[in-house]
Write a protein that holds these residues in place. Structure first.
Motif, PDB file in Angstrom:
ATOM      1  N   UNK A   1      -0.705  -9.214   2.821  1.00 53.31           N
ATOM      2  CA  UNK A   1       0.636  -8.770   2.434  1.00 53.31           C
ATOM      3  C   UNK A   1       0.615  -7.647   1.408  1.00 53.31           C
ATOM      4  N   UNK A   2      -0.361  -7.627   0.507  1.00 53.41           N
ATOM      5  CA  UNK A   2      -0.393  -6.488  -0.419  1.00 53.41           C
ATOM      6  C   UNK A   2      -0.713  -5.217   0.353  1.00 53.41           C
ATOM      7  N   UNK A   3      -1.542  -5.325   1.355  1.00 53.93           N
ATOM      8  CA  UNK A   3      -1.831  -4.136   2.175  1.00 53.93           C
ATOM      9  C   UNK A   3      -0.599  -3.688   2.951  1.00 53.93           C
ATOM     10  N   UNK A   4       0.180  -4.637   3.432  1.00 47.94           N
ATOM     11  CA  UNK A   4       1.429  -4.280   4.127  1.00 47.94           C
ATOM     12  C   UNK A   4       2.391  -3.617   3.144  1.00 47.94           C
ATOM     13  N   UNK A   5       2.482  -4.150   1.938  1.00 45.87           N
ATOM     14  CA  UNK A   5       3.328  -3.513   0.924  1.00 45.87           C
ATOM     15  C   UNK A   5       2.859  -2.084   0.635  1.00 45.87           C
ATOM     16  N   UNK A   6       1.571  -1.859   0.771  1.00 45.38           N
ATOM     17  CA  UNK A   6       1.009  -0.520   0.567  1.00 45.38           C
ATOM     18  C   UNK A   6       1.086   0.335   1.832  1.00 45.38           C
ATOM     19  N   UNK A   7       1.841  -0.162   2.824  1.00 49.49           N
ATOM     20  CA  UNK A   7       2.154   0.576   4.054  1.00 49.49           C
ATOM     21  C   UNK A   7       1.047   0.593   5.103  1.00 49.49           C
TER      22      UNK A   7
ATOM     23  N   UNK B   1      -1.434  -6.481  -6.802  1.00 55.04           N
ATOM     24  CA  UNK B   1       0.009  -6.751  -6.812  1.00 55.04           C
ATOM     25  C   UNK B   1       0.646  -6.199  -8.085  1.00 55.04           C
ATOM     26  N   UNK B   2       0.003  -6.397  -9.231  1.00 56.88           N
ATOM     27  CA  UNK B   2       0.569  -5.894 -10.485  1.00 56.88           C
ATOM     28  C   UNK B   2       0.667  -4.369 -10.462  1.00 56.88           C
TER      29      UNK B   2
ATOM     30  N   UNK C   1      10.805  -1.935   4.697  1.00 56.24           N
ATOM     31  CA  UNK C   1       9.791  -1.421   5.600  1.00 56.24           C
ATOM     32  C   UNK C   1       9.825  -2.254   6.862  1.00 56.24           C
ATOM     33  N   UNK C   2       9.355  -1.660   7.932  1.00 54.39           N
ATOM     34  CA  UNK C   2       9.325  -2.344   9.219  1.00 54.39           C
ATOM     35  C   UNK C   2       8.005  -3.086   9.342  1.00 54.39           C
TER      36      UNK C   2
ATOM     37  N   UNK D   1      11.497  -9.594  -0.337  1.00 56.19           N
ATOM     38  CA  UNK D   1      11.327 -10.697   0.620  1.00 56.19           C
ATOM     39  C   UNK D   1       9.847 -10.996   0.843  1.00 56.19           C
ATOM     40  N   UNK D   2       9.037  -9.961   0.892  1.00 52.71           N
ATOM     41  CA  UNK D   2       7.597 -10.167   1.079  1.00 52.71           C
ATOM     42  C   UNK D   2       7.021 -10.917  -0.116  1.00 52.71           C
ATOM     43  N   UNK D   3       7.415 -10.540  -1.321  1.00 50.55           N
ATOM     44  CA  UNK D   3       6.932 -11.239  -2.513  1.00 50.55           C
ATOM     45  C   UNK D   3       7.372 -12.701  -2.516  1.00 50.55           C
ATOM     46  N   UNK D   4       8.594 -12.953  -2.073  1.00 49.27           N
ATOM     47  CA  UNK D   4       9.070 -14.338  -1.976  1.00 49.27           C
ATOM     48  C   UNK D   4       8.254 -15.111  -0.946  1.00 49.27           C
ATOM     49  N   UNK D   5       7.929 -14.450   0.167  1.00 52.64           N
ATOM     50  CA  UNK D   5       7.106 -15.107   1.195  1.00 52.64           C
ATOM     51  C   UNK D   5       5.717 -15.439   0.648  1.00 52.64           C
ATOM     52  N   UNK D   6       5.094 -14.497  -0.044  1.00 53.92           N
ATOM     53  CA  UNK D   6       3.763 -14.729  -0.607  1.00 53.92           C
ATOM     54  C   UNK D   6       3.802 -15.946  -1.535  1.00 53.92           C
ATOM     55  N   UNK D   7       4.800 -16.023  -2.384  1.00 54.17           N
ATOM     56  CA  UNK D   7       4.931 -17.149  -3.296  1.00 54.17           C
ATOM     57  C   UNK D   7       5.158 -18.457  -2.539  1.00 54.17           C
ATOM     58  N   UNK D   8       6.067 -18.441  -1.587  1.00 51.31           N
ATOM     59  CA  UNK D   8       6.376 -19.646  -0.825  1.00 51.31           C
ATOM     60  C   UNK D   8       5.167 -20.117  -0.027  1.00 51.31           C
TER      61      UNK D   8
END
Length: 171
Positions: free
Chosen positions: A55-61, A97-98, A111-112, A127-134
């Motif tokens: 997910x961090x890689x997805x956040x980084x596109x 992440x930080x 992002x898609x 939403x991605x951060x919430x998913x990672x936490x959940x």
């Protein structure tokens, strides 16, 4: 309060709390096979680490499929990690992440995400951060059950406990 950022902080706290707890238990607890969603605590931690990395890689596109493939290819290595190696690996991904959070204050950016199981969907950074936490919370609960199956003590990691331990959480 930025909910996504706070929940990621909780996730990071919960992971480090669990790893600290595990480091005080007999070493075989990590790899003992139990009946759960994953066959051992080590494989559960390895899975959480892979998903956090993806997910961090997805956040980084990075595209979903590439991020998934890259993260999952590490499982044979991370499945065999010691507690100390998990601590280091989770600390490294938390640093990523930080850095992301420091560079991206607007978590409403979309992002898609083209998930091969569910299809394409626009989602926000938050939403991605919430998913990672959940996701992490779910599997840390699995680890709690695995510890109890091995007659070891578990650990309280409720979000409300995080409120009292993390002085950066404010309303």
């Amino acid at each position: 309060m930025n909910v996504g950022k706070t929940m990621y902080g909780y996730h990071e706290w919960a992971i480090q709390s669990m790893l600290g707890h595990l480091s005080g238990l007999p070493k075989d607890v990590l790899n003992n096979e139990v009946k759960s969603s994953y066959p051992s605590i080590a494989k559960t931690l390895s899975h959480i680490l892979a998903v956090d990395t993806m997910w961090i890689h997805i956040l980084e596109r990075v595209e979903f499929q590439q991020a998934l493939q890259d993260a999952m290819s590490q499982l044979p290595l991370t499945d065999a990690y010691t507690i100390e190696e998990f601590k280091s690996a989770f600390k490294n991904v938390a640093t990523e992440y930080q850095s992301f959070l420091n560079e991206n204050s607007d978590l409403t950016v979309t992002l898609d995400v083209n998930n091969s199981w569910s299809g394409s969907r626009e989602t926000t950074f938050e939403e991605i951060l919430l998913h990672v936490s959940n996701h992490g919370t779910y599997h840390l609960g699995n680890i709690t059950t695995m510890l109890r199956q091995q007659n070891e003590t578990s650990l309280m990691m409720d979000y409300s406990l995080f409120w009292y331990e993390d002085t950066t959480v404010t309303s």
